[in-house]
Design a protein around this motif. Structure first.
Motif, PDB file in Angstrom:
ATOM      1  N   ASP A 256      16.634 -38.686   6.699  1.00 35.08           N
ATOM      2  CA  ASP A 256      17.356 -39.658   7.512  1.00 35.08           C
ATOM      3  C   ASP A 256      18.784 -39.870   7.025  1.00 35.08           C
ATOM      4  O   ASP A 256      19.580 -40.544   7.683  1.00 35.08           O
ATOM      5  CB  ASP A 256      16.615 -40.995   7.576  1.00 35.08           C
ATOM      6  N   GLU A 258      20.114 -41.720   5.006  1.00 30.84           N
ATOM      7  CA  GLU A 258      20.515 -43.112   4.786  1.00 30.84           C
ATOM      8  C   GLU A 258      19.795 -43.697   3.584  1.00 30.84           C
ATOM      9  O   GLU A 258      18.791 -43.173   3.127  1.00 30.84           O
ATOM     10  CB  GLU A 258      20.232 -43.965   6.025  1.00 30.84           C
ATOM     11  N   ARG A 276      28.908 -45.815  10.313  1.00 30.48           N
ATOM     12  CA  ARG A 276      28.158 -46.931  10.909  1.00 30.48           C
ATOM     13  C   ARG A 276      28.792 -48.297  10.627  1.00 30.48           C
ATOM     14  O   ARG A 276      28.106 -49.300  10.582  1.00 30.48           O
ATOM     15  CB  ARG A 276      26.698 -46.918  10.441  1.00 30.48           C
ATOM     16  N   SER A 545      23.417 -43.685  18.301  1.00 27.62           N
ATOM     17  CA  SER A 545      22.980 -43.546  16.904  1.00 27.62           C
ATOM     18  C   SER A 545      22.190 -42.261  16.708  1.00 27.62           C
ATOM     19  O   SER A 545      22.347 -41.574  15.694  1.00 27.62           O
ATOM     20  CB  SER A 545      22.130 -44.751  16.492  1.00 27.62           C
ATOM     21  N   LYS A 546      21.344 -41.941  17.667  1.00 31.18           N
ATOM     22  CA  LYS A 546      20.576 -40.703  17.566  1.00 31.18           C
ATOM     23  C   LYS A 546      21.501 -39.487  17.619  1.00 31.18           C
ATOM     24  O   LYS A 546      21.328 -38.529  16.848  1.00 31.18           O
ATOM     25  CB  LYS A 546      19.546 -40.611  18.685  1.00 31.18           C
ATOM     26  N   LYS A 549      23.183 -39.132  14.212  1.00 33.78           N
ATOM     27  CA  LYS A 549      22.282 -38.611  13.187  1.00 33.78           C
ATOM     28  C   LYS A 549      22.019 -37.126  13.397  1.00 33.78           C
ATOM     29  O   LYS A 549      22.040 -36.340  12.433  1.00 33.78           O
ATOM     30  CB  LYS A 549      20.967 -39.405  13.219  1.00 33.78           C
ATOM     31  N   THR A 553      23.014 -34.021  10.740  1.00 31.76           N
ATOM     32  CA  THR A 553      21.982 -33.132  10.203  1.00 31.76           C
ATOM     33  C   THR A 553      22.277 -31.675  10.547  1.00 31.76           C
ATOM     34  O   THR A 553      22.160 -30.788   9.695  1.00 31.76           O
ATOM     35  CB  THR A 553      20.598 -33.526  10.755  1.00 31.76           C
TER      36      THR A 553
END
Length: 592
Positions: A256, A258, A276, A545-546, A549, A553
């Protein structure tokens, strides 16, 4: 005190953020005694007392009430709780039956009943809370996120706590909640009404660190990092030398990206990038950190480190637990970016297993500029009260008691309710301590003060005058580690591992020592947006947000080029980011 260390470790959590709402017109009366008939859960939701008469109204503001007044007969309050996998219980205790619940029942006449439990990890608690909110069948008191608070307030499902807090809040509780000069309470206020009790967050412990095994540094003739390139070179050396044996991991990450162990925020901060977060741009307006040019540079470096084999090639399938097991507990990693309380988690397993000499170093940059650790002042979560709860003041009383046990009269050894297990493990006796509590409040930014006190204590242990019982326990705990060090070759049991952990948090070379220097030199940058989710955030934030992320990645793992970042920025702006920026700045201007 050890309290704040455990608060930060949660969550880790949190922890999510773990740690408010509303007074309704019916309270416990002048003597604070609840006399209502109860439902199956024991909570009076009929609006009448045991004699069939209407409940007494909330006492007038000028009327004196006892912040610790006991209900007779006792009342039952229903709640829900996020659980943590690392918590260990003493025999006979559990999330539903423990020393804290016993104290609250004995002292306040309040029986706490958990309707359901859900793991804090992986947003499982928040997701289950969403289902509960959608059902409309709410517990009396419960913890919510900022967006959930906004939704509940707009839907009229929670109570106004303004009068309840004013009337029942103890002086100590009000001091604890006003540590940030009203910022947290303001964030919990909607339409001029206090719709929640905030779970305030002390910013100091958000400082990031480079954790390095000093025994490996010395073994290979390396020196602590002075710039970011030194960090990468240290990781490369550990891999080249297979310092942890076959399969040595240069830099552990988790899927993740985070959090502390395995997260990347600290690395981004070293490039002066702040994901963020809303920060001030050159024109004084707020901009979203994740779409700034500094992010692209940091992502490019991470992609390079992954391609060269420095970053764990399997990070995409590893959560926190897997990273802990595969990198630290196994002794395969010797450097990582992490947080303040890591010694109380995975790092201690390496120390206990092979006396791994983990040491925290401050974050460094390549351009010589100080690294600012990103921090949020807005509360991570809030405590709210259902509009149907008949004793909203009971939440305030529970928080009064929690604060008193931690920082007031009940924290003193001379008090009849004193018990060190409320906040700490004592020796080998397992204690879930305050983790079992669904509602907590802490003295913020106190860990660094405890570090300073310990440094004074070390100058003259015999003559030191302790101001708090908990400090004495903490310092004696660390002294046990120093005594253990006097005889090399001894095994490390759990007691010594815990003592070592506290020493690495509060000792001369520790996370709090780094934090002390960071606070003196203002090495923090704060999220400037403290408001509730904007209208567009409510509609688009999950999607944005998705996408963010996924972009990160793919770039790190090399399945997308670094130019994917520019495409993401354009997409983010078109899919609602520009509108969110407009709304955020409208809020910001209105606050000036």
């Amino acid at each position: 005190m050890t309290n704040q260390v455990w608060q930060r470790f949660l969550a880790i959590s949190a922890v999510v953020c773990l740690l408010f709402l509303a007074a309704c017109s019916s309270g416990g009366g002048n003597n604070d005694a609840g006399t209502g008939a109860k439902s199956e859960a024991g909570q009076n939701k009929t609006g009448e007392n045991g004699s069939g008469q209407p409940e007494q109204k909330e006492p007038a503001a000028a009327e004196k009430v006892d912040p610790f007044g006991k209900y007779e007969p006792e009342i039952v309050v229903e709640t829900v709780k996020a659980t943590e996998t690392n918590v260990k219980f003493a025999p006979g205790q559990s999330w539903d039956s423990n020393i804290w619940f016993d104290l609250i029942k004995r002292t306040l006449g309040i029986q706490i009943k958990n309707i359901w439990l859900a793991p804090a990890e992986g947003q499982q608690f928040e997701q289950k809370m969403n289902v509960t909110i959608a059902s409309g069948d709410l517990p009396d008191f419960f913890e919510v996120s900022g967006s959930q608070l906004q939704q509940l307030a707009e839907d009229g499902q929670i109570a106004d706590l303004t009068a309840v807090y004013d009337n029942y809040g103890s002086p100590l509780l009000k001091d604890l909640l006003d540590f940030d000069k009203g910022i947290s309470l303001s964030a919990a206020t909607i339409g001029g009404k206090l719709m929640a009790i905030p779970k305030p967050f002390g910013y100091s412990d958000t400082q990031g660190f480079i954790w390095i095994r000093n025994d490996w540094l010395q073994k290979y003739g390396l020196t602590p990092p002075e710039k970011l390139d030194d960090v990468w070179q240290i990781a490369q050396t550990f891999v080249d030398k297979q310092a942890g044996g076959a399969g040595t991991i240069g830099l552990p990450l988790r899927k993740d990206l985070e959090g502390d162990l395995g997260g990347v925020d600290q690395m981004f901060n070293s490039y002066h990038a702040y994901p963020r977060m809303w920060v001030k741009g050159q024109d004084g307006k707020l901009v979203y950190g994740s779409i700034q040019p500094e992010m692209k540079e940091a992502l490019g470096k991470l992609q390079e480190l992954y391609k060269s084999g420095i970053i764990d090639q399997e990070f995409g399938v590893k959560d926190y637990g897997k990273v802990c097991e595969s990198a630290l507990a196994s002794g395969k990693a010797g450097i990582y970016f992490g947080g303040m309380a890591d010694p109380l988690g995975c790092t201690s397993s390496g120390f206990q297993k092979e006396q791994a000499d983990w040491v925290p170093y401050k974050l460094v940059s390549n351009d010589g500029k100080p690294v600012l650790s990103q921090a949020k002042i807005a509360p991570p979560s809030y405590y709210v009260v259902s509009k149907d709860a008949k004793h909203p003041e009971a939440l305030i009383k529970i928080l009064n008691l929690f604060g008193d046990v931690g920082f007031g009269e009940r924290s003193k050894e001379t008090h009849q309710d004193y018990n060190p297990l409320y906040f700490s493990q004592v020796g080998d006796t397992p204690s879930a301590n305050f983790h079992v509590m669904p509602f907590v409040v802490f003295l913020q930014n106190k860990n660094v003060l405890d570090h300073k006190d310990y440094m004074e204590y070390l100058k003259d242990p015999a003559g030191y005058a302790f101001q708090e019982t908990s400090d004495k326990q903490l310092f004696e705990n660390m002294d046990a580690y120093l005594k253990w060090k006097e005889t090399p070759g001894q095994p490390v049991d759990q007691t010594i591992a815990t003592s070592w952990a506290y020493y690495m948090i509060f000792g001369p070379v520790s996370t709090q020592a780094v934090i002390d220097e960071a606070m003196q030199n203002n090495r923090y940058i704060f999220d400037e947006y403290l408001g509730p989710p904007t209208e567009t955030m409510k509609q688009k934030q999950a999607l944005l947000s998705k996408a963010e992320k996924d972009m990160m990645t793919r770039i790190v793992m090399g399945s997308a080029s670094i130019d994917e970042f520019d495409k993401f920025v354009d997409q983010w702006r078109k899919l609602g980011g520009d509108k969110i920026t407009e709304e955020v700045n409208a809020w910001y201007e209105a606050r000036k």
